[in-house]
Design a protein around this motif. Structure first.
Motif, PDB file in Angstrom:
ATOM      1  N   CYS A 200      -6.652   0.533  -3.002  1.00 21.64           N
ATOM      2  CA  CYS A 200      -7.823  -0.195  -2.498  1.00 21.64           C
ATOM      3  C   CYS A 200      -8.692   0.639  -1.553  1.00 21.64           C
ATOM      4  CB  CYS A 200      -7.389  -1.473  -1.795  1.00 21.64           C
ATOM      5  SG  CYS A 200      -6.511  -1.202  -0.245  1.00 21.64           S
ATOM      6  N   GLY A 201      -8.192   1.792  -1.107  1.00 26.69           N
ATOM      7  CA  GLY A 201      -8.972   2.657  -0.233  1.00 26.69           C
ATOM      8  C   GLY A 201      -8.924   2.286   1.236  1.00 26.69           C
ATOM      9  N   LEU A 202      -8.164   1.260   1.606  1.00 30.17           N
ATOM     10  CA  LEU A 202      -8.065   0.830   2.996  1.00 30.17           C
ATOM     11  C   LEU A 202      -7.539   1.972   3.867  1.00 30.17           C
ATOM     12  CD1 LEU A 202      -8.084  -1.509   5.123  1.00 30.17           C
ATOM     13  CD2 LEU A 202      -5.695  -1.877   4.499  1.00 30.17           C
ATOM     14  N   ASN A 203      -8.184   2.186   5.005  1.00 30.51           N
ATOM     15  CA  ASN A 203      -7.726   3.192   5.960  1.00 30.51           C
ATOM     16  C   ASN A 203      -6.539   2.607   6.716  1.00 30.51           C
ATOM     17  OD1 ASN A 203      -7.260   5.069   7.928  1.00 30.51           O
ATOM     18  ND2 ASN A 203      -9.385   5.197   8.600  1.00 30.51           N
ATOM     19  N   LEU A 204      -5.344   3.077   6.395  1.00 33.10           N
ATOM     20  CA  LEU A 204      -4.128   2.533   6.981  1.00 33.10           C
ATOM     21  C   LEU A 204      -4.024   2.799   8.475  1.00 33.10           C
ATOM     22  CD1 LEU A 204      -1.719   3.517   4.093  1.00 33.10           C
ATOM     23  CD2 LEU A 204      -2.788   1.303   4.508  1.00 33.10           C
ATOM     24  N   ALA A 205      -4.760   3.776   8.973  1.00 35.03           N
ATOM     25  CA  ALA A 205      -4.744   4.080  10.401  1.00 35.03           C
ATOM     26  C   ALA A 205      -5.416   2.982  11.217  1.00 35.03           C
ATOM     27  CB  ALA A 205      -5.442   5.423  10.653  1.00 35.03           C
ATOM     28  N   THR A 206      -6.190   2.122  10.571  1.00 33.58           N
ATOM     29  CA  THR A 206      -6.898   1.068  11.298  1.00 33.58           C
ATOM     30  C   THR A 206      -6.198  -0.284  11.215  1.00 33.58           C
ATOM     31  OG1 THR A 206      -8.251   0.479   9.373  1.00 33.58           O
ATOM     32  CG2 THR A 206      -9.106   2.208  10.837  1.00 33.58           C
TER      33      THR A 206
ATOM     34  N   MET B 211       0.841  -1.183   0.000  1.00 33.29           N
ATOM     35  CA  MET B 211       0.000   0.000   0.000  1.00 33.29           C
ATOM     36  C   MET B 211       0.881   1.240   0.000  1.00 33.29           C
ATOM     37  SD  MET B 211      -2.935  -1.101   2.597  1.00 33.29           S
ATOM     38  CE  MET B 211      -2.368  -2.623   3.299  1.00 33.29           C
ATOM     39  N   THR B 212       0.516   2.171  -0.800  1.00 35.51           N
ATOM     40  CA  THR B 212       1.318   3.370  -0.954  1.00 35.51           C
ATOM     41  C   THR B 212       0.432   4.584  -0.700  1.00 35.51           C
ATOM     42  OG1 THR B 212       2.364   2.128  -2.736  1.00 35.51           O
ATOM     43  CG2 THR B 212       3.054   4.387  -2.461  1.00 35.51           C
ATOM     44  N   PHE B 213       0.467   5.107   0.511  1.00 32.89           N
ATOM     45  CA  PHE B 213      -0.442   6.184   0.895  1.00 32.89           C
ATOM     46  C   PHE B 213      -0.220   7.465   0.121  1.00 32.89           C
ATOM     47  CE2 PHE B 213       3.230   6.979   3.515  1.00 32.89           C
ATOM     48  CZ  PHE B 213       3.340   8.359   3.490  1.00 32.89           C
ATOM     49  N   PHE B 214       1.016   7.727  -0.321  1.00 34.44           N
ATOM     50  CA  PHE B 214       1.323   9.012  -0.929  1.00 34.44           C
ATOM     51  C   PHE B 214       0.947   9.078  -2.408  1.00 34.44           C
ATOM     52  CE2 PHE B 214       5.083   6.348  -0.899  1.00 34.44           C
ATOM     53  CZ  PHE B 214       5.431   6.317  -2.239  1.00 34.44           C
ATOM     54  N   ARG B 215       0.310   8.054  -2.942  1.00 32.22           N
ATOM     55  CA  ARG B 215      -0.064   8.047  -4.351  1.00 32.22           C
ATOM     56  C   ARG B 215      -1.572   8.210  -4.529  1.00 32.22           C
ATOM     57  NH1 ARG B 215       3.250   3.471  -7.420  1.00 32.22           N
ATOM     58  NH2 ARG B 215       2.612   4.757  -9.155  1.00 32.22           N
ATOM     59  N   VAL B 216      -2.238   8.841  -3.595  1.00 38.21           N
ATOM     60  CA  VAL B 216      -3.691   8.988  -3.631  1.00 38.21           C
ATOM     61  C   VAL B 216      -4.147   9.663  -4.921  1.00 38.21           C
ATOM     62  CG1 VAL B 216      -5.661  10.087  -2.503  1.00 38.21           C
ATOM     63  CG2 VAL B 216      -3.924   8.960  -1.138  1.00 38.21           C
ATOM     64  N   GLU B 217      -3.375  10.607  -5.433  1.00 44.42           N
ATOM     65  CA  GLU B 217      -3.773  11.343  -6.635  1.00 44.42           C
ATOM     66  C   GLU B 217      -3.143  10.779  -7.902  1.00 44.42           C
ATOM     67  OE1 GLU B 217      -2.757  15.380  -5.805  1.00 44.42           O
ATOM     68  OE2 GLU B 217      -3.794  15.349  -3.913  1.00 44.42           O
TER      69      GLU B 217
ATOM     70  N   LYS C  54      -9.496  11.050  -1.248  1.00 47.39           N
ATOM     71  CA  LYS C  54      -9.350  10.225  -0.049  1.00 47.39           C
ATOM     72  C   LYS C  54      -8.337  10.888   0.861  1.00 47.39           C
ATOM     73  CE  LYS C  54      -9.701   6.126  -2.888  1.00 47.39           C
ATOM     74  NZ  LYS C  54      -8.843   5.261  -3.646  1.00 47.39           N
ATOM     75  N   PRO C  55      -8.479  10.695   2.164  1.00 44.95           N
ATOM     76  CA  PRO C  55      -7.444  11.211   3.073  1.00 44.95           C
ATOM     77  C   PRO C  55      -6.108  10.525   2.817  1.00 44.95           C
ATOM     78  CG  PRO C  55      -9.405  10.499   4.276  1.00 44.95           C
ATOM     79  CD  PRO C  55      -9.575  10.045   2.862  1.00 44.95           C
ATOM     80  N   ILE C  56      -5.027  11.149   3.205  1.00 46.45           N
ATOM     81  CA  ILE C  56      -3.691  10.590   3.003  1.00 46.45           C
ATOM     82  C   ILE C  56      -3.500   9.287   3.773  1.00 46.45           C
ATOM     83  CG2 ILE C  56      -2.538  11.845   4.851  1.00 46.45           C
ATOM     84  CD1 ILE C  56      -0.205  12.242   2.808  1.00 46.45           C
ATOM     85  N   SER C  57      -4.349   9.026   4.746  1.00 51.27           N
ATOM     86  CA  SER C  57      -4.241   7.794   5.527  1.00 51.27           C
ATOM     87  C   SER C  57      -4.849   6.586   4.809  1.00 51.27           C
ATOM     88  CB  SER C  57      -4.919   7.967   6.888  1.00 51.27           C
ATOM     89  OG  SER C  57      -6.300   8.231   6.707  1.00 51.27           O
ATOM     90  N   HIS C  58      -5.370   6.784   3.606  1.00 55.42           N
ATOM     91  CA  HIS C  58      -5.994   5.696   2.858  1.00 55.42           C
ATOM     92  C   HIS C  58      -5.100   5.254   1.704  1.00 55.42           C
ATOM     93  CE1 HIS C  58      -9.405   7.074   5.135  1.00 55.42           C
ATOM     94  NE2 HIS C  58     -10.140   6.087   4.664  1.00 55.42           N
ATOM     95  N   CYS C  59      -5.117   3.951   1.433  1.00 52.39           N
ATOM     96  CA  CYS C  59      -4.371   3.389   0.315  1.00 52.39           C
ATOM     97  C   CYS C  59      -4.942   3.943  -0.986  1.00 52.39           C
ATOM     98  CB  CYS C  59      -4.457   1.865   0.335  1.00 52.39           C
ATOM     99  SG  CYS C  59      -3.723   1.075  -1.116  1.00 52.39           S
ATOM    100  N   PHE C  60      -4.081   4.377  -1.891  1.00 46.56           N
ATOM    101  CA  PHE C  60      -4.532   4.944  -3.160  1.00 46.56           C
ATOM    102  C   PHE C  60      -5.227   3.897  -4.027  1.00 46.56           C
ATOM    103  CE2 PHE C  60      -0.913   2.818  -4.899  1.00 46.56           C
ATOM    104  CZ  PHE C  60      -1.150   2.692  -6.249  1.00 46.56           C
TER     105      PHE C  60
END
Length: 131
Positions: free
Chosen positions: A25-31, A1-7, A17-23
């Motif tokens: 699959c959308g998984l909330n990495l904070a959880t 998962m690469t959070f910094f590739r959201v855009e 999506k917030p930066i805490s989400h995988c670009f």
């Protein structure tokens, strides 16, 4: 998962999506449950942060280019092209490890270094696969 590739692929769009989400699959990495990195990995991270923070010094003249070259070397270690095989073989012999030992599919050329599992990335950096 690469959070910094959201855009990714939509440079002019605002992040949906917030930066805490995988670009991807959308998984909330904070959880996601965490696992403490081994001390060797943490020591490597501290050294990389030191290089970046100090700027120019006798070991690394241009820290920003150090990371560009480091990434390029890592890409060559997993590259599937025949031109990279001599470098890969030399590194395997010189260091006594191979990322292929961790995951035989590493050198297929289908995945970027950032998307490899942590265990494989560790092996590409010369670290054992035990994390």
């Amino acid at each position: 998962m690469t959070f910094f590739r959201v855009e990714l692929g939509r440079k002019s769009a605002l992040a949906d999506k917030p930066i805490s989400h995988c670009f991807q699959c959308g998984l909330n990495l904070a959880t996601v449950a965490t696992k403490r990195a081994p001390s060797l990995v943490l020591a490597d991270q501290l050294e990389l942060e030191r290089i970046l923070g100090e700027g120019w010094n006798e070991q690394v003249f241009y820290p920003h280019l150090y990371f560009v070259v480091l990434r390029q070397l890592m890409k060559q270690l997993i590259n599937a092209r025949p031109a990279s095989q001599a470098f890969q073989k030399a590194m395997d012999i010189e260091t006594g490890w191979s990322p292929v030992a961790v995951d035989p599919t590493v050198r297929t050329g289908k995945v970027s270094i950032e998307q490899l599992p942590l265990q494989v990335r560790g092996a590409c950096c010369g670290r054992p696969s035990g994390y």
